[in-house]
Scaffold this active site. Structure first.
Site, mmCIF file in Angstrom:
data_model
loop_
_atom_site.group_PDB
_atom_site.id
_atom_site.type_symbol
_atom_site.label_atom_id
_atom_site.label_comp_id
_atom_site.label_asym_id
_atom_site.label_seq_id
_atom_site.Cartn_x
_atom_site.Cartn_y
_atom_site.Cartn_z
ATOM 1 N N CYS A 114 28.285 23.515 19.060
ATOM 2 C CA CYS A 114 29.233 24.621 18.893
ATOM 3 C C CYS A 114 29.165 25.673 19.993
ATOM 4 O O CYS A 114 30.039 26.543 20.085
ATOM 5 C CB CYS A 114 29.013 25.299 17.534
ATOM 6 S SG CYS A 114 27.446 26.196 17.410
ATOM 7 N N LYS A 123 0.886 -1.165 0.000
ATOM 8 C CA LYS A 123 0.000 0.000 0.000
ATOM 9 C C LYS A 123 0.929 1.221 0.000
ATOM 10 O O LYS A 123 1.484 1.587 1.034
ATOM 11 C CB LYS A 123 -0.899 0.008 1.238
ATOM 12 C CG LYS A 123 -1.928 1.140 1.240
ATOM 13 C CD LYS A 123 -2.865 1.006 2.434
ATOM 14 C CE LYS A 123 -3.911 2.096 2.411
ATOM 15 N NZ LYS A 123 -3.338 3.441 2.632
#
Length: 643
Positions: free
Chosen positions: A383, A100
């Site tokens: 960072c 499907k």
């Protein structure tokens, strides 16, 4: 059809190289010869695919999509999550069990062998006419051999791999949530050129009408559609005795699929029997959908992990006590964004229920305690840059605005560890993302320092002592490399494998010579133009310190490769599976070391076609036989190579 698809792929790659990349991968003579072969095959079969270079379907831009009523209402399917219900529904009949597909249903109409209309399902009664867009799908036949009126249904889909590529190129506010949404947006464009760029595929699943041609079974219909050039949905003939085994086969295979699917469809194979059952007000009685039953488990939320991605989004990930779902242990699930997290009112210590969507992707179903105690981080966990909370179109997301954030460098890390660069096994893109998110990797040299994080890696989901040991072993092995592999892995714009090899050869494999090349010297190298030379020089001007950090971690073999021109003047084409070589690239490298050329397609210039299945009826074998070119096995080739 296979040969036509092969030719289309080769010719389109050649056109892209010539017109977009300003390079040539074949001569005009060879291109014209392959083009003429494709033209002849299209004429012989009566099939012309939309992606064929022989076609120019155009991009007529519309102001709006016209609407049109379907001749009869397109009903939805009844559904079940119980396997026994599916078996009982089949009774003693035979059926076709197929995927499907999770995309957009499209109805195609052909008259006198030509595509005349493409219509979306819409609400089942009225759809939108998208004929110009359908003509820009990657695999829809524009012409077919059958000359009567032909109507069929199928699913327009976008593969997971294409979905990721396209989403990567879109802005944060334009990204799609899943392939189905992207497909819907791509199919219903007012500018068909956008549709073409999205690489939409059409998979046929039902024949509605074939004027003057009758069929007794659904399988015969699907075989007929395949003969007309359509890609048809994969299906299996089932009965009451084998249907449960076949459902298991589909459930195991779904994890390997590159296309989206949200279950299975079972249809009676006998068309007359199916029609005799009629319909209800909502459903046809000749087919039923099977949705994967979601296995639920209750657990406790222990942590929200913040996961930066290459797009800048920092997504919340729920970490919870281990639970068993669909045969595997699950400890984490993506929460997608801040809006979803707040909607679930997640808090550490909450009792939650989790499941695997489509038996694959862990999801949180419900929060039973709803404490809402989660702190949103003010800095990026990778960072350290201050995060930004955005609210776009009602969806709240957390973003890292730092363009230099290592989390955004995932593609560079992926290239550096790839097979043609340093060839580090065990570092998939997904694994690299996890290592970057956890702060293990900030720049390329950090790859060789992962042993600092042994305890954390061993305890990561999907890892363990054995995986860690294998990874460290692969990293040690990768430290011994050659200049051309390192040069390619640095990701310098324009420096592919071929150029890296040429530059290393020009410099006699001396790295100090490579990084000190002048513009004039670069322009002396075959295949290096002004743009590439400038890109090369700019890289070493800006990244020399980074390169030297990498050199401190690796052992560079700068000895010149001895070349044996024993196969000089010969051209080889490699096809099929290999028994002695890891992959075709490995064999290609060895042939090139012996002075041979390796081409992608068979032509009059080909000396040998290498195929372990000499009796194969593939397009390349047929072409070689037509041209009188000898087909040799891998064993024969190894004898020629002295192996």
């Amino acid at each position: 059809m296979e040969r036509m698809k092969e030719l289309i792929d080769i010719l389109n790659q050649a056109s892209k190289a010539y017109y977009q990349d300003a390079s040539e991968i074949m001569s005009n003579y060879e291109y014209d010869k392959l083009y003429d072969e494709l033209l002849a095959l299209e004429k012989e079969t009566g099939i012309v695919l939309a992606s064929s270079p022989t076609q120019n379907v155009g991009y007529q831009i519309l102001s709006q999509l016209p609407k049109e009523a379907h001749p009869s209402k397109m009903l939805s399917l009844d559904k079940t999550k119980e396997r026994d219900v599916l078996r009982d529904w089949l009774k003693d009949e035979e059926g076709i069990l197929s995927w499907k597909l999770d995309g957009l249903t499209i109805v195609l109409t052909y008259e006198e062998g030509r595509l005349v209309k493409g219509l979306t399902r819409g609400n089942g009664e009225i759809g939108e006419v998208i004929t110009p867009n359908v003509k820009n799908f990657s695999n829809v036949p524009l012409t077919v051999p059958f000359k009567g009126r032909l109507v069929l249904r199928g699913e327009a889909i976008i593969t997971y791999s294409d979905f990721e590529k396209i989403n990567d190129e879109l802005g944060l506010d334009a990204k799609y949530k899943n392939p189905r949404n992207l497909c819907s947006g791509s199919v219903r464009q007012l500018n068909p050129e956008v549709t073409r760029k999205r690489n939409v595929h059409f998979i046929a699943f039902t024949l509605v009408e074939s004027e003057g041609r009758e069929f007794k079974t659904r399988k015969e219909q699907l075989d007929f559609l395949k003969s007309q050039g359509f890609d048809v949905v994969e299906g299996k003939l089932v009965n009451r005795d084998n249907i449960l085994d076949e459902i298991n086969w589909f459930s195991e295979k779904i994890e390997q699929n590159d296309f989206p699917s949200d279950g299975l469809v079972l249809t009676y194979d006998d068309i007359a029997y199916g029609r005799s059952l009629g319909t209800t007000a909502k459903f046809p009685r000749d087919a039923i959908a099977f949705k994967w039953k979601d296995e639920m488990a209750k657990t406790t939320l222990r942590e929200i992990e913040w996961s930066p991605s290459r797009t800048g989004l920092i997504n919340p990930v729920a970490i919870f006590d281990p639970v068993e779902l669909e045969g595997t242990t699950v400890t984490r699930a993506s929460v997608h964004n801040i809006s979803v997290m707040e909607g679930l009112k997640l808090g550490i210590g909450d009792t939650i229920t989790v499941y695997k969507a489509n038996m694959i992707i862990p999801q949180i179903e419900e929060n039973l305690t709803c404490s809402g105690k989660v702190n949103i981080p003010s800095v990026c966990p990778v960072c350290g840059e201050k995060t930004v909370l955005k609210n776009e179109n009602g969806v709240k997301t957390l973003v890292c605005p730092n363009e230099g954030c290592p989390a955004k460098d995932i593609k560079l890390f992926t290239l550096f560890v790839s097979r043609d660069a340093l060839n580090i096994d065990g570092l998939s893109e997904a694994t690299l993302e996890k290592f970057i998110e956890k702060g293990f990797l900030k720049e390329l040299p950090d790859l060789f320092k992962l042993d600092r994080f042994k305890d954390e890696i061993v305890n990561m989901e999907g890892f363990g002592e054995k995986s860690y040991t294998n990874l460290i072993s692969a990293l040690r092995e990768a430290k011994n490399t050659v200049p051309e592999r390192l040069l390619y892995g640095l990701g310098i714009t324009g420096i592919g494998k071929a150029n890296a090899r040429l530059i290393a050869g020009y410099c006699h494999n001396r790295w100090d010579k490579i990084e000190s090349l002048t513009r004039e010297e670069l322009l002396e190298i075959e295949g290096v133009g002004e743009i590439l030379a400038d890109s090369f020089l700019e890289y070493f001007k800006e990244k020399k310190d980074l390169v030297h950090k990498i050199l401190d971690e690796i052992n560079l073999d700068e000895s010149e490769e001895e070349k044996e021109d024993t196969l000089a003047g010969m051209t080889f084409v490699i096809t099929g599976s290999l028994n002695h070589y890891e992959n075709r690239d490995q064999l290609k490298e060895e042939l090139e070391r012996k002075g041979a050329k390796v081409a992608s397609s068979v032509s009059a210039k080909t000396t040998y076609l290498v195929n372990n299945d000499i009796l194969s009826t593939s397009g390349k074998n047929k072409k070689a036989k037509e041209l009188g070119i000898e087909i040799i096995s891998e064993d024969t080739l190894m004898d020629m190579l002295g192996n």
